[in-house]
Design an enzyme around this catalytic site. Structure first.
Site, PDB file in Angstrom:
ATOM      1  N   TYR A   1      -2.077  -1.244  10.320  1.00 27.47           N
ATOM      2  CA  TYR A   1      -1.824  -1.510   8.713  1.00 27.47           C
ATOM      3  C   TYR A   1      -0.400  -0.916   8.257  1.00 27.47           C
ATOM      4  O   TYR A   1       0.212  -1.756   7.531  1.00 27.47           O
ATOM      5  CB  TYR A   1      -3.047  -0.399   8.157  1.00 27.47           C
ATOM      6  CG  TYR A   1      -3.349  -0.963   6.730  1.00 27.47           C
ATOM      7  CD1 TYR A   1      -3.697  -2.056   5.989  1.00 27.47           C
ATOM      8  CD2 TYR A   1      -2.735   0.282   5.827  1.00 27.47           C
ATOM      9  CE1 TYR A   1      -3.903  -2.251   4.701  1.00 27.47           C
ATOM     10  CE2 TYR A   1      -3.038   0.153   4.112  1.00 27.47           C
ATOM     11  CZ  TYR A   1      -3.533  -1.143   4.009  1.00 27.47           C
ATOM     12  OH  TYR A   1      -3.772  -1.106   2.435  1.00 27.47           O
TER      13      TYR A   1
ATOM     14  N   SER B   1       0.895  -1.235  -0.126  1.00 23.07           N
ATOM     15  CA  SER B   1       0.017  -0.099   0.004  1.00 23.07           C
ATOM     16  C   SER B   1       0.950   1.267  -0.080  1.00 23.07           C
ATOM     17  O   SER B   1       2.178   1.293   0.643  1.00 23.07           O
ATOM     18  CB  SER B   1      -0.894  -0.086   1.229  1.00 23.07           C
ATOM     19  OG  SER B   1      -1.498   1.473   1.381  1.00 23.07           O
TER      20      SER B   1
HETATM   21  N1  LIG Z   1      -8.845  -1.362  -1.705  1.00 22.97           N
HETATM   22  C1  LIG Z   1      -7.847  -0.609  -1.773  1.00 22.97           C
HETATM   23  O1  LIG Z   1      -8.082   0.753  -1.761  1.00 22.97           O
HETATM   24  C2  LIG Z   1      -6.389  -0.706  -1.421  1.00 22.97           C
HETATM   25  C3  LIG Z   1      -5.423   0.260  -1.404  1.00 22.97           C
HETATM   26  C4  LIG Z   1      -4.056  -0.396  -0.882  1.00 22.97           C
HETATM   27  C5  LIG Z   1      -3.878  -1.537  -0.814  1.00 22.97           C
HETATM   28  N2  LIG Z   1      -4.687  -2.568  -0.902  1.00 22.97           N
HETATM   29  C6  LIG Z   1      -4.350  -4.027  -0.611  1.00 22.97           C
HETATM   30  O2  LIG Z   1      -4.843  -4.534  -1.692  1.00 22.97           O
HETATM   31  C7  LIG Z   1      -5.163  -5.932  -1.188  1.00 22.97           C
HETATM   32  C8  LIG Z   1      -6.665  -6.132  -1.847  1.00 22.97           C
HETATM   33  O3  LIG Z   1      -7.448  -5.452  -0.985  1.00 22.97           O
HETATM   34  P1  LIG Z   1      -9.004  -5.480  -1.636  1.00 22.97           P
HETATM   35  O4  LIG Z   1      -9.665  -4.124  -1.325  1.00 22.97           O
HETATM   36  O5  LIG Z   1      -9.056  -5.957  -2.988  1.00 22.97           O
HETATM   37  O6  LIG Z   1      -9.366  -6.517  -0.545  1.00 22.97           O
HETATM   38  P2  LIG Z   1     -10.943  -7.098  -0.255  1.00 22.97           P
HETATM   39  O7  LIG Z   1     -11.900  -6.633  -1.075  1.00 22.97           O
HETATM   40  O8  LIG Z   1     -11.194  -7.192   1.281  1.00 22.97           O
HETATM   41  O9  LIG Z   1     -10.597  -8.525  -0.792  1.00 22.97           O
HETATM   42  C9  LIG Z   1      -9.659  -9.186  -0.235  1.00 22.97           C
HETATM   43  C10 LIG Z   1      -9.608 -10.660  -0.821  1.00 22.97           C
HETATM   44  O10 LIG Z   1      -8.874 -11.630   0.007  1.00 22.97           O
HETATM   45  C11 LIG Z   1      -9.594 -12.876   0.444  1.00 22.97           C
HETATM   46  N3  LIG Z   1      -9.341 -12.785   1.746  1.00 22.97           N
HETATM   47  C12 LIG Z   1      -9.288 -12.193   2.978  1.00 22.97           C
HETATM   48  N4  LIG Z   1      -8.705 -12.774   3.933  1.00 22.97           N
HETATM   49  C13 LIG Z   1      -8.085 -13.980   3.595  1.00 22.97           C
HETATM   50  C14 LIG Z   1      -7.634 -15.086   4.394  1.00 22.97           C
HETATM   51  N5  LIG Z   1      -7.323 -14.938   5.496  1.00 22.97           N
HETATM   52  N6  LIG Z   1      -7.079 -16.306   3.521  1.00 22.97           N
HETATM   53  C15 LIG Z   1      -7.550 -16.113   2.035  1.00 22.97           C
HETATM   54  N7  LIG Z   1      -8.180 -15.147   1.504  1.00 22.97           N
HETATM   55  C16 LIG Z   1      -8.482 -14.270   2.308  1.00 22.97           C
HETATM   56  C17 LIG Z   1     -10.937 -12.307   0.347  1.00 22.97           C
HETATM   57  O11 LIG Z   1     -11.964 -13.417   0.219  1.00 22.97           O
HETATM   58  P3  LIG Z   1     -12.448 -14.212   1.576  1.00 22.97           P
HETATM   59  O12 LIG Z   1     -13.081 -12.931   2.298  1.00 22.97           O
HETATM   60  O13 LIG Z   1     -13.521 -14.917   0.895  1.00 22.97           O
HETATM   61  O14 LIG Z   1     -11.449 -14.938   2.281  1.00 22.97           O
HETATM   62  C18 LIG Z   1     -10.923 -11.328  -0.962  1.00 22.97           C
HETATM   63  O15 LIG Z   1     -10.806 -12.239  -2.356  1.00 22.97           O
HETATM   64  C19 LIG Z   1      -4.985  -6.088   0.133  1.00 22.97           C
HETATM   65  O16 LIG Z   1      -3.617  -6.501   0.641  1.00 22.97           O
HETATM   66  C20 LIG Z   1      -5.026  -4.475   0.713  1.00 22.97           C
HETATM   67  O17 LIG Z   1      -4.575  -4.012   1.815  1.00 22.97           O
HETATM   68  C21 LIG Z   1      -6.104  -2.319  -1.179  1.00 22.97           C
END
Ligand SMILES: NC(=O)c1ccc[n+]([C@@H]2O[C@H](COP(=O)([O-])OP(=O)(O)OC[C@H]3O[C@@H](n4cnc5c(N)ncnc54)[C@H](OP(=O)(O)O)[C@@H]3O)[C@@H](O)[C@H]2O)c1
Length: 259
Positions: free
Chosen positions: A158, A144
């Site tokens: 985080y 991030s």
């Molecule tokens: N969205 C943003 O603005 C943003 C910005 C910077 C960085 N990020 C990073 O990008 C990554 C993805 O973010 P996102 O916003 O797409 O997240 P999200 O919408 O919460 O999706 C997370 C994904 O990971 C899976 N997951 C969560 N916990 C898990 C576990 N313990 N084991 C296996 N799978 C798991 C979830 O499915 P299940 O719940 O079914 O397991 C889902 O497929 C993360 O590392 C986040 O910190 C996001």
């Protein structure tokens, strides 16, 4: 540009929705075969089905919690058994636990360290021998912008975990360079997709989020998951052959760090 990922195998963690799903879609569009994981089996299989339909590539799934200690070895072993090897590892699964530092608990720290750091370290360690046997590979971890600079109040857990992930990936890149394994991180800014955290905040308070974008994102909008997916697919590919140990921001100039 042909990313030359045809018939390569990629493991993507947290791939059922959001950024992980978009990464899987970008790789599938390059004819990469996929092993996807998430905890929820139904959403994961639905994503796999849609990617097979859209791109005609082989997509397999393992519904698993990657924080379970043997999840990493099970995933990598599954890739080896079903596909005969592993060329790309994308450590995407991650989460947040917001709160003022003085109110944080050991349990909250441990949970997010486990998800955002240790699970990726375990998967990487399990993948190394299989990647070596496959003639090299590429690892990309989703950090991030708040691993590269301070995210502000409420983000101590985080911020710390994402900085740790970027640090560990850099040292992995140093150690694995001679084995033909590249290791990079991406640092997304605020990425909006249906049902995601920013989407929920926009729906809850559209005016405040409009102001947030205006104040914080010089390109004037939220990022799209596909924009992260394409950068990850490039880093995963041999077209990024001289890129290792890097952390690429994908943020519409949201972050302030010069390095
Ligand atoms: N969205 C943003 O603005 C943003 C910005 C910077 C960085 N990020 C990073 O990008 C990554 C993805 O973010 P996102 O916003 O797409 O997240 P999200 O919408 O919460 O999706 C997370 C994904 O990971 C899976 N997951 C969560 N916990 C898990 C576990 N313990 N084991 C296996 N799978 C798991 C979830 O499915 P299940 O719940 O079914 O397991 C889902 O497929 C993360 O590392 C986040 O910190 C996001």
């Amino acid at each position: 540009m042909d990313l030359e990922l045809t018939e390569k195998t990629a493991l993507v963690t947290g791939a059922s929705r959001g950024i992980g799903r978009a990464i899987a879609a970008s790789l599938a569009a390059e004819n990469c075969q996929l092993l996807l994981c998430a905890r929820g089996a139904d959403a994961l299989e639905q994503t796999a089905h849609e990617l097979r339909q859209a791109h005609g590539v082989r997509v397999e799934t393992v519904a698993i919690d990657i924080t379970v200690p043997d999840a990493a070895s099970r995933l990598v072993e599954t890739a080896r058994e079903r596909f005969g090897g592993l060329h790309v590892l994308v450590g995407n699964a991650g989460g947040n636990s917001r709160g003022r530092f003085e109110d944080t608990t050991d349990e909250a720290w441990a949970d997010i360290m486990d998800l955002n750091v240790y699970s990726h370290l375990r998967t990487a360690r399990a993948a190394i021998p299989v990647m070596k046997a496959s003639g090299g590979g590429s690892m990309v971890f989703v950090a991030s912008i708040f691993g590269r600079e301070a995210g502000g109040a409420g983000l101590s857990i985080y911020n710390t975990t994402k900085s740790a992930l970027i640090s560990a990936a850099k040292i992995m890149a140093v150690e694995l360079g001679r084995d033909g394994i590249r290791v990079n991180t991406v640092a997304p800014g605020s990425i909006r997709f249906p049902g995601g955290s920013w989407d929920k905040r926009v729906k809850a308070d559209p005016e405040a989020m409009k102001q947030f974008v205006s104040d914080n994102i010089p390109m004037g909008r939220f990022g799209r998951a596909e924009e992260v997916g394409d950068v990850v697919a490039f880093l995963a590919s041999d077209r990024a052959s001289w890129v290792s140990g890097a952390c690429l921001t994908v943020d519409g100039v949201q972050s302030h760090s010069l390095i």
